[in-house]
Scaffold this active site. Structure first.
Site, PDB file in Angstrom:
ATOM      1  N   THR A 160       0.871  -1.196   0.000  1.00 15.88           N
ATOM      2  CA  THR A 160       0.000   0.000   0.000  1.00 15.88           C
ATOM      3  C   THR A 160       0.901   1.237   0.000  1.00 15.88           C
ATOM      4  O   THR A 160       1.351   1.651  -1.064  1.00 15.88           O
ATOM      5  CB  THR A 160      -0.966   0.026   1.206  1.00 15.88           C
ATOM      6  OG1 THR A 160      -0.228  -0.161   2.409  1.00 15.88           O
ATOM      7  CG2 THR A 160      -2.025  -1.052   1.075  1.00 15.88           C
ATOM      8  N   LYS A 179       3.904  -6.768   4.069  1.00 12.37           N
ATOM      9  CA  LYS A 179       3.724  -5.362   3.750  1.00 12.37           C
ATOM     10  C   LYS A 179       3.470  -4.581   5.045  1.00 12.37           C
ATOM     11  O   LYS A 179       2.986  -5.139   6.028  1.00 12.37           O
ATOM     12  CB  LYS A 179       2.594  -5.149   2.733  1.00 12.37           C
ATOM     13  CG  LYS A 179       1.219  -5.617   3.098  1.00 12.37           C
ATOM     14  CD  LYS A 179       0.303  -4.667   3.810  1.00 12.37           C
ATOM     15  CE  LYS A 179       0.342  -3.280   3.279  1.00 12.37           C
ATOM     16  NZ  LYS A 179      -0.549  -2.419   4.165  1.00 12.37           N
ATOM     17  N   THR A 211      -1.245  -2.553  10.403  1.00  7.34           N
ATOM     18  CA  THR A 211      -1.704  -2.671   9.015  1.00  7.34           C
ATOM     19  C   THR A 211      -0.666  -3.445   8.329  1.00  7.34           C
ATOM     20  O   THR A 211       0.058  -2.951   7.483  1.00  7.34           O
ATOM     21  CB  THR A 211      -1.793  -1.347   8.271  1.00  7.34           C
ATOM     22  OG1 THR A 211      -2.738  -0.556   8.912  1.00  7.34           O
ATOM     23  CG2 THR A 211      -2.256  -1.530   6.833  1.00  7.34           C
ATOM     24  N   GLU A 258       6.635   4.538   7.502  1.00  8.03           N
ATOM     25  CA  GLU A 258       6.254   5.774   6.820  1.00  8.03           C
ATOM     26  C   GLU A 258       7.167   6.923   7.252  1.00  8.03           C
ATOM     27  O   GLU A 258       7.182   7.313   8.412  1.00  8.03           O
ATOM     28  CB  GLU A 258       4.779   6.079   7.088  1.00  8.03           C
ATOM     29  CG  GLU A 258       3.887   5.085   6.344  1.00  8.03           C
ATOM     30  CD  GLU A 258       2.411   5.187   6.680  1.00  8.03           C
ATOM     31  OE1 GLU A 258       1.627   4.619   5.925  1.00  8.03           O
ATOM     32  OE2 GLU A 258       2.062   5.821   7.684  1.00  8.03           O
ATOM     33  N   ASN A 312       0.749  10.698   5.864  1.00  7.70           N
ATOM     34  CA  ASN A 312      -0.538  10.403   6.484  1.00  7.70           C
ATOM     35  C   ASN A 312      -1.556  11.513   6.341  1.00  7.70           C
ATOM     36  O   ASN A 312      -2.757  11.281   6.454  1.00  7.70           O
ATOM     37  CB  ASN A 312      -0.340  10.014   7.938  1.00  7.70           C
ATOM     38  CG  ASN A 312       0.171   8.604   8.011  1.00  7.70           C
ATOM     39  OD1 ASN A 312      -0.527   7.682   7.617  1.00  7.70           O
ATOM     40  ND2 ASN A 312       1.413   8.436   8.435  1.00  7.70           N
ATOM     41  N   SER A 345      -5.725  11.346  -0.621  1.00  7.63           N
ATOM     42  CA  SER A 345      -5.919  12.266  -1.744  1.00  7.63           C
ATOM     43  C   SER A 345      -5.112  11.838  -2.953  1.00  7.63           C
ATOM     44  O   SER A 345      -4.485  10.807  -2.961  1.00  7.63           O
ATOM     45  CB  SER A 345      -5.569  13.686  -1.320  1.00  7.63           C
ATOM     46  OG  SER A 345      -4.330  13.707  -0.669  1.00  7.63           O
TER      47      SER A 345
END
Lengths: 405, 405
Positions: free
Chosen positions: A152, A178, A189, A276, A400, A405
């Site tokens: 993702t 992942k 996640t 991230e 994040n 978007s």
């Protein structure tokens, strides 16, 4: 960019006899992206898994648990990205069942023999028609393709393999995973799939998946958020000529577990390296606690503190923030005067305060590295635990704040 | 910039009879800044406080507790910013005692009659000589000066007052507080001082400070980090002509408590409005829980989630992240199919998923506001709790990555 994450090389990934992989491009979030993965498994396999503890666990997680509990032979796993099918109530469960039914029809088995997985945005209806339409269009995939198909916000795919010999017979283990946000103990996640051709009975596999998860995927944190969809599956196809492992006392159990741990720790660390916005990879080793649980609590207090993580990002040896995190980790009778804290080999704190010999430039030197070990010696028992985490950067906020978007 | 935080106006801050304020510029972190505050209290007062639960609690916190336990008449509070005197071991306690002794000598009292407070960077030795040298140079201060003198990374000073009538006699209450990061329940890097001229016995004051803290300073979170130095003090000078409140059953107890709560909630909210990098002020109201504790747990899971906070920053109604946070808040038997979640007046989730009537533009409209209420109705009991928090922006990272430099 990921912190010292080796690119994967499909030539290094051992195929697992008894497994076919295929991917499709269903256009779930955007077109032209591998977003559906099917892991088909020959009969004679065993499968076991551990799942998120989140009460809002996703529809596919609920269906997976039901199907595993049904005791039927699993024939395939189907994974989609781009939508988590979580917070979707009864219609979400219905959607997950529809995906299973479509694949089951094609594979000539029962829907209960399919395990569904989803990862992506929460609270939006699964575009089930797109997935069902795409399933028959799927292409044969390598393990490298498979690793890519489950990404993702991951920057890079994550996969690794080991081959060991049990009683002179080769046993292959290959896994993919992942991340990359919403990562916290008791899953995240995160999806992890590890397959081996070693023959393993279901009860042993069920035990193995828990033991391995605790020391790998349940020992990482990116942001303290525990996701709705985390799943870690162990698949044994049984097609190696090695002897069947039918007990935790089997002579090969520990050897196999060690190899599975190597694979799962490498994958779990890869998730952190690709956390991230991560710019640093931090190992938090907590030693000398009374229980593993209290060591993990200290590790996680450090690993999830935004103040600690921003200090790592800045390469700033603002080490009081580490002590503060240790202090609020929940050990109510912790004697702070007895603990020691090291940054790599540098003794930073002892006797309840800063080591008199500590020099700022020593702390600074370690903080500038992109791999750092924080070692906390509690000096109150014999238990240890290790937690892996990353720093907290502008890019974490950017990723994040922009995710949908 | 702080979110809708009114500038303070000294004309609106009631002096408290029996208290003298003075500040000094000791140059602890940089010169020319008010960084030492002395709150001198006439004899006949009572003082009570609550402190951080962090095991690495700072030296001044330890000394405060000792001095309060000693049962002597408190004569003054002394606060320094720029250095937390935390993680400083025995020498830190010695430094705090030296500051008390210096001020005690001047005020002709015992060192035990002084309460010390520090806030700032952790793990660095307190520049005790600078403070002791500066003490005699202090200038008379207003409450507005006092609010300014305790600031660290606060953008704006925080102070407020109330005047009530008890039995026809005026009672004044004035408080000041500072934030602004490392804010989490059971206190934070936060200092709060509220003084009143109402006569209150020590046992009643001790009860009041706990009740008031739970519903104000212990109901906010900026980043989930619980600091080493948090302290909230209630001071009663007793110089109002109102009757002495000597029991929690006293007719005026609830009235006084309500006024103290107004002051403390306004100060606590001011800390959140001035949260590091905050651009939005979020109220999380959790209703229908079995216990207040589980309602608070849900409120804090939402309030400290980096994923939730970055979504607020982006004005992105990525509301699945809110459900995920509710799901991992630790209520093991939570039935997610029964709960409802609102964003202001918009019903977002029910029946375990998204409200079928929910429209993205409604969520978007609320998310764009700078004040947002998240309301979670658990539908499993009669308890409620409210938590206040802010969003998570680039500036949070910037402020905390640059803090020491």
């Amino acid at each position: 960019m990921p912190v010292n994450l080796k690119p994967i090389d499909n030539a290094q990934l051992a195929p697992i006899a008894g497994i076919d992989l295929a991917y499709a491009e269903a256009g779930i979030k955007k077109p032209g992206r591998k977003d559906v993965l099917v892991i088909r498994i020959d009969k004679g396999n065993t499968v076991a898994g551990v799942f998120t503890q989140n009460r809002f666990c996703a529809a596919p997680v609920q269906i997976c648990k039901q199907n595993l509990d049904a005791g039927v032979q699993i024939r395939a796993l189907v994974v989609n990205t781009g939508n988590a099918n979580a917070g979707t109530g009864e219609s979400g469960r219905q959607h997950a069942r529809e995906v299973c039914a479509a694949l089951a029809k094609e594979l000539d088995c029962l829907p209960e023999q399919i395990l569904p997985f989803s990862t992506g945005v929460i609270l939006e209806p699964l575009p089930v028609d797109k997935i069902i339409t795409a399933l028959p269009t799927r292409q044969p995939a390598t393990w490298a393709d498979a690793a890519e198909a489950i990404m993702t916000t991951d920057v890079a795919p994550k996969a690794t393999s080991r081959t060991i010999q049990i009683d002179g017979q080769a046993v292959n283990i290959t896994g993919i995973a992942k991340g990359a946000g919403m990562i916290h103990p008791n899953m995240a996640t995160m999806l992890g799939f590890i397959a081996t051709d070693a023959p393993i009975t279901r009860p042993v596999l069920t035990q193995l998946v828990k033991e391995v998860a605790d020391l790998s995927f349940n020992s990482i944190t990116i942001d303290g958020d525990t996701s709705t969809n985390d799943s870690f599956m162990l698949i044994s196809t049984g097609q190696s000529a090695a002897p069947r492992i039918d007990s935790v006392n089997h002579p090969a159990y520990e050897q196999l577990k060690a190899a599975l741990l190597e694979v799962s720790i490498e994958l779990a660390q890869a998730i952190v390296r690709d956390g991230e916005g991560a710019t640093k990879f931090i190992t938090v080793q907590v030693e000398g606690g009374r229980t593993v649980a209290e060591c993990k609590a200290v590790g996680y207090a450090i690993g999830r503190s935004p103040l600690v993580k921003t200090a790592f990002f800045a390469s700033d040896p603002n080490l009081g923030r580490l002590l503060a995190a240790i202090g609020y980790a929940g050990i109510h009778d912790l004697d702070v005067d007895r603990l020691e804290m090291y940054l790599d080999d540098v003794l930073v704190a002892k006797d309840g305060g800063r080591n008199p010999l500590y020099k700022e430039e020593d702390g600074q030197r370690v903080m500038k590295q992109d791999e750092i070990t924080v070692r906390v010696v509690l000096n109150r028992g014999l238990s240890n635990a290790t937690v892996w985490t990353c720093d907290f950067s502008y890019d974490y906020v950017k990723i994040n704040a922009d995710y949908r978007s």
